[in-house]
Design a protein around this motif. Sequence first.
Motif, PDB file in Angstrom:
ATOM      1  N   VAL A 177      15.629   9.930   9.711  1.00 44.04           N
ATOM      2  CA  VAL A 177      14.331   9.515  10.267  1.00 44.04           C
ATOM      3  C   VAL A 177      14.277   8.039  10.630  1.00 44.04           C
ATOM      4  CG1 VAL A 177      13.067  11.319   9.076  1.00 44.04           C
ATOM      5  CG2 VAL A 177      13.289   9.086   8.007  1.00 44.04           C
ATOM      6  N   GLY A 178      15.366   7.341  10.464  1.00 44.65           N
ATOM      7  CA  GLY A 178      15.417   5.959  10.932  1.00 44.65           C
ATOM      8  C   GLY A 178      14.962   4.910   9.944  1.00 44.65           C
ATOM      9  N   LEU A 179      14.801   5.279   8.689  1.00 47.91           N
ATOM     10  CA  LEU A 179      14.397   4.277   7.708  1.00 47.91           C
ATOM     11  C   LEU A 179      15.593   3.478   7.192  1.00 47.91           C
ATOM     12  CD1 LEU A 179      11.757   6.229   5.596  1.00 47.91           C
ATOM     13  CD2 LEU A 179      11.345   4.383   7.202  1.00 47.91           C
ATOM     14  N   LEU A 180      16.782   4.041   7.314  1.00 44.32           N
ATOM     15  CA  LEU A 180      17.998   3.347   6.881  1.00 44.32           C
ATOM     16  C   LEU A 180      18.993   3.328   8.022  1.00 44.32           C
ATOM     17  CD1 LEU A 180      19.125   4.751   3.399  1.00 44.32           C
ATOM     18  CD2 LEU A 180      18.342   2.455   3.908  1.00 44.32           C
ATOM     19  N   ASP A 181      19.839   2.313   8.009  1.00 44.02           N
ATOM     20  CA  ASP A 181      20.918   2.292   8.998  1.00 44.02           C
ATOM     21  C   ASP A 181      22.131   3.001   8.427  1.00 44.02           C
ATOM     22  OD1 ASP A 181      20.184  -0.991  10.297  1.00 44.02           O
ATOM     23  OD2 ASP A 181      19.814   0.994  11.136  1.00 44.02           O
ATOM     24  N   GLY A 225      -0.575  14.943   4.642  1.00 44.94           N
ATOM     25  CA  GLY A 225       0.773  14.510   4.997  1.00 44.94           C
ATOM     26  C   GLY A 225       1.454  15.517   5.910  1.00 44.94           C
ATOM     27  N   ILE A 243       7.954  13.824   5.860  1.00 50.49           N
ATOM     28  CA  ILE A 243       7.334  13.181   4.704  1.00 50.49           C
ATOM     29  C   ILE A 243       8.482  12.805   3.788  1.00 50.49           C
ATOM     30  CG2 ILE A 243       5.707  13.392   2.823  1.00 50.49           C
ATOM     31  CD1 ILE A 243       4.391  15.666   4.204  1.00 50.49           C
ATOM     32  N   VAL A 244       8.670  11.501   3.589  1.00 51.65           N
ATOM     33  CA  VAL A 244       9.834  11.050   2.831  1.00 51.65           C
ATOM     34  C   VAL A 244       9.407  10.272   1.599  1.00 51.65           C
ATOM     35  CG1 VAL A 244      11.966   9.730   2.945  1.00 51.65           C
ATOM     36  CG2 VAL A 244      11.110  10.869   4.984  1.00 51.65           C
ATOM     37  N   GLU A 245       9.723  10.786   0.452  1.00 54.73           N
ATOM     38  CA  GLU A 245       9.582  10.004  -0.782  1.00 54.73           C
ATOM     39  C   GLU A 245       8.204   9.449  -1.086  1.00 54.73           C
ATOM     40  OE1 GLU A 245      13.338   7.414  -2.490  1.00 54.73           O
ATOM     41  OE2 GLU A 245      12.119   6.590  -0.883  1.00 54.73           O
ATOM     42  N   GLN A 297       0.820  -1.213   0.000  1.00 61.10           N
ATOM     43  CA  GLN A 297       0.000   0.000   0.000  1.00 61.10           C
ATOM     44  C   GLN A 297       0.853   1.262   0.000  1.00 61.10           C
ATOM     45  OE1 GLN A 297      -3.562  -1.675   2.926  1.00 61.10           O
ATOM     46  NE2 GLN A 297      -2.040  -0.263   3.670  1.00 61.10           N
ATOM     47  N   GLY A 298       2.144   1.119   0.305  1.00 56.40           N
ATOM     48  CA  GLY A 298       3.007   2.287   0.388  1.00 56.40           C
ATOM     49  C   GLY A 298       2.919   3.015   1.718  1.00 56.40           C
ATOM     50  N   THR A 299       2.243   2.408   2.710  1.00 49.27           N
ATOM     51  CA  THR A 299       2.056   3.105   3.983  1.00 49.27           C
ATOM     52  C   THR A 299       3.189   2.846   4.975  1.00 49.27           C
ATOM     53  OG1 THR A 299       0.719   1.221   4.687  1.00 49.27           O
ATOM     54  CG2 THR A 299      -0.451   3.148   3.864  1.00 49.27           C
ATOM     55  N   LEU A 322      12.915  10.527  17.646  1.00 45.47           N
ATOM     56  CA  LEU A 322      11.819  10.554  16.674  1.00 45.47           C
ATOM     57  C   LEU A 322      10.626  11.374  17.161  1.00 45.47           C
ATOM     58  CD1 LEU A 322      11.225   8.887  13.846  1.00 45.47           C
ATOM     59  CD2 LEU A 322      13.407   8.662  14.967  1.00 45.47           C
ATOM     60  N   GLN A 356      -0.087  15.285   9.343  1.00 45.74           N
ATOM     61  CA  GLN A 356       0.473  14.134  10.067  1.00 45.74           C
ATOM     62  C   GLN A 356       1.831  14.496  10.662  1.00 45.74           C
ATOM     63  OE1 GLN A 356       3.704  11.635  10.055  1.00 45.74           O
ATOM     64  NE2 GLN A 356       3.262  12.473   8.058  1.00 45.74           N
ATOM     65  N   PRO A 374       7.828   7.674  16.756  1.00 52.07           N
ATOM     66  CA  PRO A 374       8.633   7.373  17.944  1.00 52.07           C
ATOM     67  C   PRO A 374       8.263   6.038  18.575  1.00 52.07           C
ATOM     68  CG  PRO A 374       6.944   8.963  18.502  1.00 52.07           C
ATOM     69  CD  PRO A 374       6.854   8.750  17.016  1.00 52.07           C
ATOM     70  N   PRO A 406       5.184   8.895   0.481  1.00 52.89           N
ATOM     71  CA  PRO A 406       4.511   7.847   1.242  1.00 52.89           C
ATOM     72  C   PRO A 406       3.004   7.965   1.060  1.00 52.89           C
ATOM     73  CG  PRO A 406       5.098   9.638   2.684  1.00 52.89           C
ATOM     74  CD  PRO A 406       5.516  10.054   1.310  1.00 52.89           C
ATOM     75  N   GLU A 407       2.305   6.877   1.302  1.00 52.84           N
ATOM     76  CA  GLU A 407       0.871   6.871   1.126  1.00 52.84           C
ATOM     77  C   GLU A 407       0.190   6.830   2.477  1.00 52.84           C
ATOM     78  OE1 GLU A 407       0.685   6.746  -3.108  1.00 52.84           O
ATOM     79  OE2 GLU A 407      -0.908   6.905  -1.621  1.00 52.84           O
ATOM     80  N   LEU A 408      -1.022   7.295   2.473  1.00 54.54           N
ATOM     81  CA  LEU A 408      -1.864   7.138   3.662  1.00 54.54           C
ATOM     82  C   LEU A 408      -2.812   5.970   3.409  1.00 54.54           C
ATOM     83  CD1 LEU A 408      -2.468  10.897   3.838  1.00 54.54           C
ATOM     84  CD2 LEU A 408      -1.438   9.621   5.703  1.00 54.54           C
ATOM     85  N   ARG A 436      10.839  -0.386  15.986  1.00 58.23           N
ATOM     86  CA  ARG A 436      10.269  -1.270  14.966  1.00 58.23           C
ATOM     87  C   ARG A 436       9.734  -2.567  15.552  1.00 58.23           C
ATOM     88  NH1 ARG A 436      13.434  -1.561   9.225  1.00 58.23           N
ATOM     89  NH2 ARG A 436      13.814   0.665   8.968  1.00 58.23           N
ATOM     90  N   LYS A 485       6.251   3.719   5.105  1.00 56.62           N
ATOM     91  CA  LYS A 485       7.121   4.823   5.512  1.00 56.62           C
ATOM     92  C   LYS A 485       6.473   5.669   6.581  1.00 56.62           C
ATOM     93  CE  LYS A 485      10.015   5.244   1.492  1.00 56.62           C
ATOM     94  NZ  LYS A 485       9.433   5.134   0.167  1.00 56.62           N
ATOM     95  N   PHE A 486       5.214   5.987   6.417  1.00 55.15           N
ATOM     96  CA  PHE A 486       4.520   6.740   7.463  1.00 55.15           C
ATOM     97  C   PHE A 486       4.461   5.945   8.756  1.00 55.15           C
ATOM     98  CE2 PHE A 486       3.618  10.720   6.002  1.00 55.15           C
ATOM     99  CZ  PHE A 486       2.749  10.838   4.933  1.00 55.15           C
TER     100      PHE A 486
END
Lengths: 439, 319
Positions: B53-57, B144, B84-86, A257-259, B78, B147, A267, B88-90, A270, A261-262
């Motif tokens: 933002v913690g999506l990559l190490d 976005g 809002i990175v790249e 769904q692409g969700t 955090l 949020q 905080p 993203p979808e809701l 994972r 990342k959000f």
Amino acid sequence: MSRFFKLVHNEYTKIFKKGGTAAILILMTIVVIVFEILLCATAEKRDSSDGMAPAWSEENYNNFYNSIGHSNDAAKAHKLELLEYMKNNSLSTNTWGGNLLMVYVNHPYAQQEDFPKDEVARIKEYIAQDDWKGCYSYALENTDLPEDMRWEMNFRAEHNIKPQMNDHTDSLIDKIRGIQADTGGKGALTQSQKDKIAVYTYQLEHDITINVADYTISESVVENTWGAWTFSSGLIYVVAVAMMIFAGNIVANEYSQGTIKFLLVNPVKRWKILASKLFTVMTLAFVLLLIVFIFSGLCASLFIGANGQKAAWLTVTDGKVRESSALAFIIEQWLLQSITLFVLVTLAFSLSTFSRKSSVAIALSIVCIFVGNTITSLLAVFECDWGRFLLFANLDIRGIAAGESMFYRQSVGFAVFVLVEHMVVFIITAFDSFRRKSV
Amino acid sequence: MNDSVVLDIKDLCKNYGSRAILRNINMQCRAGEVFGFLGPNGAGKTTTIKIVVGLLDKDSGDVQVCGKSLKTDFEGALRNIGAIVENPELYKFLSGMDNLKQFARMRGIDDINKINDVVRFVGMTNRINEKVKTYSLGMRQRLGVAQALLHDPKLLILDEPTNGLDPEGIHDLRNILKNLAHEKGICVVVSSHIMGEMEQLCDRVGIITNGTMVGTYTVDELINKNTGSLCTYEIKVDDAAKAAQLCGLDDKCCTVDSEKNILLCSITTENEQDSIADINSRICAGGVKLYTVARQDKRSLEDVFISLTHKTEGDGQIE
């Protein structure tokens, strides 16, 4: 901790606000209902033939009267008189008195004097007083009745089992007699035979018609509530299929769904997010299981019923018979079966996390089940004993507990250990891959 | 002025296999400013943002947000970031409000008024209870941003935020971001390619190319040619070379563009009006036709950017 339950709240919201969920649940409900309808419709109901002795029907009487009348028996006059007596006092062969007297009616006598008038007269007295015990002890001492009758009278007198002449006690006594006869009555009985006799005797003594332990899912004799309810535990596989879809979707959907990342830029560590998802599917599985359990129980009791027969769960340990509630047995059977459900849910969940594609997760889980079972069965056939360490050899805990294992002498403890170990591996793999993955 | 540093990136390195994507990135962003993160495609902007933002190490280095290291206090760090990175979808099957409630629960926000305030702030009050699948792109962008602001973060990171917005949307967003920085004191970090936008929006920029920081500058110092007391005039004539001889300035104060017939004169700002008038009359007196005289205030950020990041080696192939 409350933060964790907020995450779970989130997950449940996402599941139940999605349209697909309703579709799956409706489908599952339909399957469950259809199953129960078929089950209840085809179940054989027992006749309620307890208590009152049926009246001696005119036709029966006439048949007997005619057959004796036409025979060449020397004592037929006495017999006819006896028959008359039986008719007038409603002593059909379904009563203990009638049954006993019938022996005399049927026995061939060479001469009229051979007819034991005194015996019959005494017996009639006992019958009039409804003193079966007295009658039996008299008969055992003073009469010459067939061996199996003597045994039965003796047994009943010894264990104080009133002869009610319905199917239930008769068949039990027959079973006991059968086991005794198997070893010539005097020879050594095996422990399992002794156990069986102990259980049957207990049943007779306590007037327990149904031993629910006789109705496991593999012996699909569905005659009463308990048997039907136990048989319905097969529905656990229906719940498993539905839950595998939910488990396969719950992580993978975030990616597709692409969700994701959000979801991750928050905080919250994972592993907590993943744990909340796992917790959600496990609890959902449990809730669905509970609903199906209750529903099938209702169906079984409303549409099949037990006709007021008493039911209990009888087991033998160290020669002593233990009585537990029938409900406890049912719950145990369902619980053992449901272990499979939770293991499969964990498998689907881990595949979902690892592959990030729900289609892969669901398809692979289903393939795993079929292939896994086939491979394990093959290994069992070809006697590769290491097969017992595989997941699928140990899924049927209920079967293993009942002694129907695939491999030579599997134990429940070992099977549980293998399953728990597999689940732990699945979960660790999932958490590790989720923690590491770049998004 | 001693604004506190909100985002502190020290010696950040990241490799994908043997390829070095980020080489010792150092960057500091302060509260109350709009910081533009600029770089050509593939420079490492998104990678850097994802690490923050913690999506990559990361492989080495340290990232601190409001003094909290991402490594030792992930949740604490955090808590101060909205991003809002790249693209993203809701959740499309949920309403805008339900989506925001999901994030509110994750961030420990119980007060429904806070959510409503943020919704009002981004202008979505009328449509917030409709399912996201009915939203236009602009509405989704606004949601976005909502949020990202829900938990009053001190650092706001936006990756290409004006993507797909109509001019009015871009204008509104620009105002919102400036307001957030200058009035609410949030550190706003924006990464974008649209130089015209960046020029209008940012206070400072950091330029990255090929995994390395070229430098951080204020926008002013990059695009204003008014360093010190000099200013430049652009004079369009019919014969630039002849005009150069006539204008009376040194060679180093004059630049001739013969093709376009433009004369660039660098003169002191003191008495600049008299000086330019004098130059004009000399050119006219010499018989050269004078078409336009314009004061050159700024270079464009685009030009500066390209000149700073242009690769001189290679034959145009991507490395």
